[in-house]
Each structure stands twice: as structure tokens, then as C-alpha cells.
Motif scaffolding. Structure first.
Motif, mmCIF file in Angstrom:
data_model
loop_
_atom_site.group_PDB
_atom_site.id
_atom_site.type_symbol
_atom_site.label_atom_id
_atom_site.label_comp_id
_atom_site.label_asym_id
_atom_site.label_seq_id
_atom_site.Cartn_x
_atom_site.Cartn_y
_atom_site.Cartn_z
ATOM 1 N N UNK A 1 -15.922 -4.322 16.422
ATOM 2 C CA UNK A 1 -14.637 -3.639 16.538
ATOM 3 C C UNK A 1 -14.738 -2.177 16.152
ATOM 4 N N UNK A 2 -15.477 -1.894 15.066
ATOM 5 C CA UNK A 2 -15.708 -0.493 14.688
ATOM 6 C C UNK A 2 -16.441 0.251 15.813
ATOM 7 N N UNK A 3 -17.483 -0.386 16.354
ATOM 8 C CA UNK A 3 -18.288 0.244 17.401
ATOM 9 C C UNK A 3 -17.473 0.588 18.641
ATOM 10 N N UNK A 4 -16.544 -0.294 18.987
ATOM 11 C CA UNK A 4 -15.803 -0.136 20.236
ATOM 12 C C UNK A 4 -14.435 0.515 20.029
ATOM 13 N N UNK B 1 -28.350 -0.859 18.370
ATOM 14 C CA UNK B 1 -27.271 -0.483 17.459
ATOM 15 C C UNK B 1 -27.510 0.968 17.083
ATOM 16 N N UNK B 2 -26.634 1.849 17.510
ATOM 17 C CA UNK B 2 -26.810 3.281 17.278
ATOM 18 C C UNK B 2 -26.344 3.697 15.886
ATOM 19 N N UNK B 3 -25.327 3.020 15.372
ATOM 20 C CA UNK B 3 -24.738 3.397 14.101
ATOM 21 C C UNK B 3 -25.589 2.891 12.929
ATOM 22 N N UNK B 4 -25.477 3.563 11.797
ATOM 23 C CA UNK B 4 -26.065 3.047 10.567
ATOM 24 C C UNK B 4 -25.097 1.996 10.022
ATOM 25 N N UNK B 5 -25.387 0.734 10.336
ATOM 26 C CA UNK B 5 -24.416 -0.341 10.109
ATOM 27 C C UNK B 5 -24.045 -0.497 8.646
ATOM 28 N N UNK B 6 -24.929 -0.130 7.720
ATOM 29 C CA UNK B 6 -24.622 -0.303 6.299
ATOM 30 C C UNK B 6 -23.555 0.675 5.815
ATOM 31 N N UNK B 7 -23.216 1.650 6.638
ATOM 32 C CA UNK B 7 -22.102 2.530 6.310
ATOM 33 C C UNK B 7 -20.767 1.922 6.732
ATOM 34 N N UNK B 8 -20.830 0.892 7.559
ATOM 35 C CA UNK B 8 -19.627 0.214 8.039
ATOM 36 C C UNK B 8 -19.427 -1.131 7.335
ATOM 37 N N UNK B 9 -20.540 -1.868 7.168
ATOM 38 C CA UNK B 9 -20.505 -3.142 6.450
ATOM 39 C C UNK B 9 -21.123 -2.883 5.081
ATOM 40 N N UNK B 10 -20.282 -2.647 4.099
ATOM 41 C CA UNK B 10 -20.725 -2.193 2.782
ATOM 42 C C UNK B 10 -21.135 -3.384 1.935
ATOM 43 N N UNK B 11 -22.308 -3.299 1.331
ATOM 44 C CA UNK B 11 -22.834 -4.405 0.541
ATOM 45 C C UNK B 11 -22.560 -4.186 -0.950
ATOM 46 N N UNK B 12 -22.243 -5.287 -1.653
ATOM 47 C CA UNK B 12 -22.022 -5.244 -3.096
ATOM 48 C C UNK B 12 -22.726 -6.437 -3.728
ATOM 49 N N UNK B 13 -23.182 -6.275 -4.967
ATOM 50 C CA UNK B 13 -23.926 -7.330 -5.655
ATOM 51 C C UNK B 13 -23.099 -8.121 -6.651
ATOM 52 N N UNK B 14 -21.954 -7.594 -7.061
ATOM 53 C CA UNK B 14 -21.104 -8.277 -8.036
ATOM 54 C C UNK B 14 -19.641 -8.125 -7.631
ATOM 55 N N UNK B 15 -18.766 -9.012 -8.132
ATOM 56 C CA UNK B 15 -17.332 -8.841 -7.850
ATOM 57 C C UNK B 15 -16.805 -7.484 -8.312
ATOM 58 N N UNK C 1 -11.881 7.000 1.624
ATOM 59 C CA UNK C 1 -12.652 7.807 2.590
ATOM 60 C C UNK C 1 -12.488 7.319 4.023
ATOM 61 N N UNK C 2 -12.119 6.064 4.200
ATOM 62 C CA UNK C 2 -11.964 5.515 5.540
ATOM 63 C C UNK C 2 -13.276 5.027 6.122
ATOM 64 N N UNK C 3 -13.230 4.631 7.382
ATOM 65 C CA UNK C 3 -14.400 4.105 8.090
ATOM 66 C C UNK C 3 -15.092 5.252 8.812
ATOM 67 N N UNK C 4 -16.440 5.313 8.786
ATOM 68 C CA UNK C 4 -17.152 6.401 9.474
ATOM 69 C C UNK C 4 -16.860 6.440 10.970
ATOM 70 N N UNK C 5 -17.093 7.595 11.557
ATOM 71 C CA UNK C 5 -16.968 7.755 13.001
ATOM 72 C C UNK C 5 -18.102 6.998 13.679
ATOM 73 N N UNK C 6 -17.773 6.175 14.681
ATOM 74 C CA UNK C 6 -18.794 5.396 15.379
ATOM 75 C C UNK C 6 -19.598 6.242 16.368
ATOM 76 N N UNK C 7 -19.183 7.475 16.599
ATOM 77 C CA UNK C 7 -19.954 8.367 17.465
ATOM 78 C C UNK C 7 -19.839 8.049 18.941
#
Length: 359
Positions: free
Chosen positions: A79-82, A117-131, A144-150
Motif C-alpha cells: 500500500x505504501x509502494x502504490x 523492491x526499490x524502497x528501503x523497506x525498513x524505513x516503512x516497516x519499522x522494527x522494534x525489539x521490546x514493547x 515524521x510520517x511515512x517516507x516518500x515511496x519515490x
């Protein structure tokens, strides 16, 4: 109050992730978030997932990643990509405290290296290790919002106002749906796409696709239509504005979102080929496997062939994805072909007897 949608299912009192989820729920609620799916008991389908996305302002995925969780996460990324307007500014965080999301990230990383996949996906799907880091990550991303998909809309692309529907010929053996990349433009991949389209037509099958004009998707339609075959496809308005529509479609089914688009393609198909692709193709294959495991009648007696195209080093295009599926699927739920000419025989041998005998 802002609403966050939680993924995952609580599997009883002994669920090993129950305490982590409870901690996450407390922190989210204490920080002012309203929480959808707190008990993990809401069922997501292709028919309602767009509504679930629309009604939330953020998404958090929990440990214990299942096929359905991965499908929902990659769906958000697609959805972000499109440039799906319903996802504008809505952040996504994946709590990966048990490392169950690592195979999922491995597939996306592999596709990023291959260029689908052109985008750096880890900027869109953010990973966390703890609650706790989920909260800080979510708070920062909400600001900051979601990055531009370009991606930019095509200058002359427009959505069709009418749905054309030339019915398949009466002597057609069935339809083969091809899920693939609409962005991959390398000549050898496009040649594979055209050749597959021709093979589908020459073997008496119709060709169903995502009705994109570019990449392998456009090449498949070109090959099938130029060989005199029947071609059907489905697309959605905001993706048509990015990719356009191919020439040569016999039938076109306009749908409002990518999920009902997938559903109509599955409904109209008797078999599926997974060609080289990106996050969207990954998403579509996960949908097929989920339907298969749920015993959904839409997948009854419908073979799935993954074309694991090998490079010069012997590395398969879909190696990480096949490894992921091997851990969560049963033998026979899909088959792998490494040569283009093996795809149609693999399908024909797995179709219901009446179709196989007609072949």
C-alpha cells in the motif's frame, strides 16, 4: 483518540507471547492509543482488509509471526509502494522480540538486492525489539510520517470508466494466473514473460494477470495476446495511474482495492504461476497459501508453481521465500520449477483429471 491496529492471535492461556502482548497493550493504552484487535480475535479477509486499514491510524505487528500476519504486513508495505491514500501518514511497527519476523525481512531484503523492491523497506516497516521501543518508534514515526515511496503517476494514465468482458472461448481448458513484477525491465526477464504468455496460449489456456502495462506483467499479456490467446486481468484506479494498462486484454475487471483485485483473479483462475516479482508478488503468494490452508473453495484443485529462476551463480530468485514457506506449508501446497519449460507440465500434471486429459 488515535487508533492502532494490533496483529496476531492470542492462542490460549499458555501462549508464550501473551505476556509480551499484555505489556504492549498496557503501554499503548497508557500512551493514549485506542486499540483494535486487542484480543487477537478479529478475522481479516480479502473482502474486509481495506476497511480495517482505513479505520486505523497506525499498525503494530506482534511476535509469533504467522502467514496471515506476514500477509497483512506486506500488504501494508505494498500500500505504501502504490500510494494508497488510505495509508498516507500511517506508521507500521513490527515487534520482533522473538526473531520470528526475520525470515520475512530476509525475503524483502533479498528482493531489495535484486531490484524488485526499490524502497528501503525498513524505513516503512519499522522494527522494534521490546514493547517499550514499539512506543518510542511509533511516537516518532507518527510525528515524521511515512517516507516518500519515490513513485509518480503517469502523465497520461487514466482509469477505465467501463469494464470490458469478452468471455473466454468455449474450448478453453482453463485459466492460468501469472503473478509477477510490473517494474522489472531486464530484457531476459521480459523475454521469459513473453515466452510464458505464448506457452499458456499455445497449450489452450487463458492468461490472467494483474493488468499492468510494464515489466514482466505487461510482457506476459503481450506474449499471450500476440499468440492469439484469451487474456483477462484486474487492476485498481490508483495503480493504473502508476503503471497504465496493457494492450491486448480480452477482459478487464476494475476493482476498488488490491485485495478484491486479488480475489477476482483467483476466482477466474484454475492454476497459478509465481514469476519473479517484488513485494506485491510475495503478498499474492501468501494469499494463495493462506487460502489453501484454510480450505477455501477458491483454491480447490488449483496448483501453484513458483518459477525459481536461477542466476549464473545458481542462486534462485525465490530461494528465501521458498525457505520461509517450507517452514509453514505442507508438502504439495506448491511446486517449484527452475526452468521455464517445466512450468506448464507441472501445472497440467496437477490439474483435475478432466482438464489433464483434455491437455
Amino acid at each position: 483518540m488515535a487508533k492502532v491496529r494490533l496483529s496476531g492471535t492470542v492462542r490460549g492461556a499458555d501462549d508464550p507471547h501473551r505476556s509480551v502482548r499484555a505489556r504492549l497493550l498496557y503501554l499503548l493504552f497508557d500512551a493514549g492509543w485506542d486499540i483494535y484487535n486487542s484480543n487477537g480475535d478479529q478475522r481479516i479477509t480479502l473482502g474486509n482488509i481495506e476497511k480495517k486499514i482505513t479505520e486505523a491510524e497506525a499498525f503494530v505487528f506482534t511476535p509469533g509471526a504467522s502467514l496471515e500476519d506476514m500477509f497483512k504486513a506486506v500488504s501494508v508495505f505494498v500500500g505504501y509502494q502504490t500510494l494508497d491514500k488510505h495509508l498516507a501518514g500511517k506508521p507500521t511497527v513490527l515487534l520482533n522480540s522473538d526473531r520470528s519476523w526475520d525470515p520475512f525481512f530476509g525475503v524483502l531484503s533479498h528482493l531489495h538486492k535484486l531490484g524488485t523492491i526499490k524502497q528501503e523497506f525498513r524505513e516503512f516497516l519499522l522494527s522494534a525489539d521490546t514493547p517499550e521501543t514499539v512506543l518510542t518508534t511509533l511516537s516518532a514515526a507518527s510525528q515524521t510520517g511515512v517516507p516518500d515511496a519515490g513513485r509518480e503517476k503517469l502523465a497520461h494514465a487514466s482509469s477505465p470508466l467501463a469494464v470490458t468482458d469478452e468471455p473466454p472461448p468455449s474450448d478453453l481448458l482453463g485459466n492460468i494466473c501469472v503473478f509477477c513484477s510490473a517494474t522489472l525491465e531486464e530484457s531476459s526477464y521480459l523475454e521469459d514473460g513473453e515466452n510464458l504468455g505464448r506457452l499458456i496460449a499455445h497449450h489452450g489456456f487463458g492468461c490472467v494477470s494483474g493488468a499492468g502495462k510494464s515489466g514482466i506483467m505487461g510482457a506476459v499479456v503481450k506474449g499471450a495476446s500476440q499468440a492469439g490467446g484469451w487474456t483477462g486481468g484486474s487492476n485498481v484506479p490508483h495503480i493504473i495511474e502508476l503503471e497504465g494498462l496493457p494492450e491486448g486484454l480480452s477482459s478487464f475487471w476494475l476493482r476498488p482495492d488490491i485485495y478484491t483485485r486479488m480475489e477476482v483473479m483467483i476466482q477466474h483462475s484454475n492454476a497459478f504461476v509465481i514469476m519473479p516479482g517484488g513485494a506485491g508478488t510475495f503478498q499474492e503468494l501468501l494469499a494463495l497459501m493462506i487460502f489453501r490452508q484454510q480450505g477455501n473453495p477458491l483454491m480447490k484443485d488449483k496448483p501453484v508453481v513458483i518459477y525459481n529462476r536461477q542466476n549464473r551463480a545458481g542462486i534462485g530468485f525465490w530461494d528465501p521465500l521458498i525457505d520461509l514457506l517450507d517452514g509453514v506449508c505442507q508438502p504439495g501446497e506448491f511446486v517449484v520449477a527452475t526452468q521455464l519449460e517445466d512450468i506448464l507440465p507441472a501445472i497440467q500434471s496437477r490439474l483435475p483429471q478432466a482438464i489433464s486429459e483434455a491437455c
